[in-house]
Write a protein that holds these residues in place. Structure first.
Motif, PDB file in Angstrom:
ATOM      1  N   LEU A  22      42.186 -11.896  18.198  1.00  0.00           N
ATOM      2  CA  LEU A  22      41.937 -11.524  16.909  1.00  0.00           C
ATOM      3  C   LEU A  22      41.400 -12.718  16.021  1.00  0.00           C
ATOM      4  O   LEU A  22      41.847 -13.523  16.044  1.00  0.00           O
ATOM      5  CB  LEU A  22      43.130 -10.953  16.102  1.00  0.00           C
ATOM      6  CG  LEU A  22      43.714  -9.584  16.694  1.00  0.00           C
ATOM      7  CD1 LEU A  22      45.155  -9.750  16.091  1.00  0.00           C
ATOM      8  CD2 LEU A  22      42.903  -8.424  16.338  1.00  0.00           C
ATOM      9  N   ALA A  27      43.825 -11.272  11.509  1.00  0.00           N
ATOM     10  CA  ALA A  27      45.478 -11.592  11.923  1.00  0.00           C
ATOM     11  C   ALA A  27      46.164 -11.775  10.424  1.00  0.00           C
ATOM     12  O   ALA A  27      47.139 -10.980  10.143  1.00  0.00           O
ATOM     13  CB  ALA A  27      45.781 -12.553  12.681  1.00  0.00           C
ATOM     14  N   ILE A 130      40.833  -8.575  23.496  1.00  0.00           N
ATOM     15  CA  ILE A 130      40.788  -7.518  22.366  1.00  0.00           C
ATOM     16  C   ILE A 130      41.337  -6.205  22.366  1.00  0.00           C
ATOM     17  O   ILE A 130      41.867  -5.752  21.604  1.00  0.00           O
ATOM     18  CB  ILE A 130      39.374  -7.490  21.721  1.00  0.00           C
ATOM     19  CG1 ILE A 130      39.600  -7.111  20.008  1.00  0.00           C
ATOM     20  CG2 ILE A 130      38.536  -6.519  22.428  1.00  0.00           C
ATOM     21  CD1 ILE A 130      40.170  -7.974  19.217  1.00  0.00           C
ATOM     22  N   GLY A 133      44.489  -6.745  21.255  1.00  0.00           N
ATOM     23  CA  GLY A 133      44.333  -7.055  19.507  1.00  0.00           C
ATOM     24  C   GLY A 133      44.273  -5.995  18.801  1.00  0.00           C
ATOM     25  O   GLY A 133      44.814  -5.738  17.815  1.00  0.00           O
ATOM     26  N   TYR A 134      43.427  -4.853  19.376  1.00  0.00           N
ATOM     27  CA  TYR A 134      43.489  -3.570  18.764  1.00  0.00           C
ATOM     28  C   TYR A 134      44.616  -2.817  18.659  1.00  0.00           C
ATOM     29  O   TYR A 134      45.077  -2.202  17.625  1.00  0.00           O
ATOM     30  CB  TYR A 134      42.168  -2.802  19.319  1.00  0.00           C
ATOM     31  CG  TYR A 134      41.014  -3.067  19.231  1.00  0.00           C
ATOM     32  CD1 TYR A 134      40.391  -3.224  17.896  1.00  0.00           C
ATOM     33  CD2 TYR A 134      39.854  -3.259  19.942  1.00  0.00           C
ATOM     34  CE1 TYR A 134      39.340  -3.653  17.336  1.00  0.00           C
ATOM     35  CE2 TYR A 134      38.517  -3.368  19.902  1.00  0.00           C
ATOM     36  CZ  TYR A 134      38.086  -3.579  18.548  1.00  0.00           C
ATOM     37  OH  TYR A 134      37.053  -3.978  18.093  1.00  0.00           O
ATOM     38  N   LEU A 137      46.596  -4.306  15.934  1.00  0.00           N
ATOM     39  CA  LEU A 137      46.084  -4.030  14.706  1.00  0.00           C
ATOM     40  C   LEU A 137      46.584  -2.598  14.177  1.00  0.00           C
ATOM     41  O   LEU A 137      46.970  -2.243  13.132  1.00  0.00           O
ATOM     42  CB  LEU A 137      44.626  -4.033  14.468  1.00  0.00           C
ATOM     43  CG  LEU A 137      43.926  -5.216  14.435  1.00  0.00           C
ATOM     44  CD1 LEU A 137      42.225  -5.204  14.641  1.00  0.00           C
ATOM     45  CD2 LEU A 137      44.349  -5.874  13.043  1.00  0.00           C
TER      46      LEU A 137
END
Length: 300
Positions: A22, A27, A130, A133-134, A137
């Protein structure tokens, strides 16, 4: 304390690790706490995300056959993040991490959760980069909306499970060195002088196809991404290590072909971090697609 609690009336904090890729400002904007892994170059141990742990430095060390390895965060580092969240008024933590098949980070989080002063739900994303990361999120989105720790963890798992990650490497040697792919598969790739197309499959690196040239690999990544997107709304990320021109070309093609899927959202593109870069080597290109479906619809 138990790692299965729900938390009280305070807010839920999302913690992840630096392999989640991220951007720092993203972040921070979403209140996601990032715990770094370490990259070891020669005898030097460096936190990922520090000024010294650059992708260029990792790529140069790999090309020069300088020993490069990686290290998970110690449980104490995870515990410190959980203690800070508690001190700042959090009622619970949801800790979302790189696949347990690829790193001991998830295990460190579980160990830290036992001693945390608040409930901690630890999520094995079964993803890398990622893709994790997703998931974080999505978790932060639900947390910001007042969701329970269980709701936050559930959406992280759902989005990670729906995410597709494809990549190619110039050689399987670096994955073989790090034990992330079998020696037989590495030998096969080298013997055929091919460009291996790989995917993340149930938390592991899986073989997808083999093509003869980098240009063909790039074209196949494009087609795989378009097929995976289908009619869904997706977030898209193109990553590379020491291969910016090809990454830019793929990004441009996908912005055009996935315009409807992106719905005006930005396609992210960037260089892979030092820890993941150490395992794939220079030349790698990856594309990750994360459907928006697991995210709750905002009320009118």
């Amino acid at each position: 304390m138990s790692s299965t609690g729900q938390g009280g009336n305070g807010h839920v904090v999302v913690v992840t690790d630096s392999t989640a890729s991220l951007p720092a400002q993203v972040a921070a904007e979403h209140g996601i706490v990032v715990v770094p892994l370490q990259v070891v170059i020669g005898a030097q141990v460096i936190d990922e995300g520090s000024a010294e742990a650059t992708p260029d430095r990792v790529a140069e060390a790999l090309r020069a056959y300088t020993p490069v390895s990686t290290s998970r965060p110690a449980p104490a580092a995870m515990l410190a993040a959980y203690e800070r969240a508690h001190a700042e008024g959090a009622s619970a933590v949801v800790s979302v991490h790189i696949s347990s098949e690829m790193s001991g980070t998830y295990e460190s989080a579980l160990l830290a959760a036992r001693d945390a002063p608040l409930p901690v739900l630890v999520v094995d994303s079964r993803q890398v980069g990622i893709g994790t990361g997703y998931a974080a999120l999505a978790a932060a989105h639900v947390a910001a909306g007042g969701g329970s720790a269980q709701d936050v963890a559930d959406v992280a798992r759902a989005r990670a499970a729906a995410t597709s990650s494809f990549f190619y490497v110039d050689t399987l040697e670096y994955l073989r060195r790090g034990g992330r792919i079998g020696a037989a598969a590495a030998l096969l790739g080298g013997a055929l002088a091919v460009k291996p197309l790989l995917r993340i499959e149930d938390g592991r690196v899986g073989s997808l196809e083999r093509v003869r040239t980098s240009a063909r690999a790039l074209a196949r990544l494009e087609e795989l991404a378009v097929e995976a997107a289908g009619e869904q709304e997706v977030d898209v990320y193109v990553a590379h290590l020491a291969n910016p021109e090809r990454a830019e070309a793929l990004s441009d093609r996908l912005r055009e072909r996935l315009a409807d899927n992106l719905g005006g959202r930005e396609l992210w593109s960037g260089e892979l971090g030092a820890v993941l870069g150490a395992h794939v080597g220079p030349g790698m290109i990856a594309v990750c697609l994360a459907p928006l479906d697991p995210l709750p619809t905002d009320p009118d």
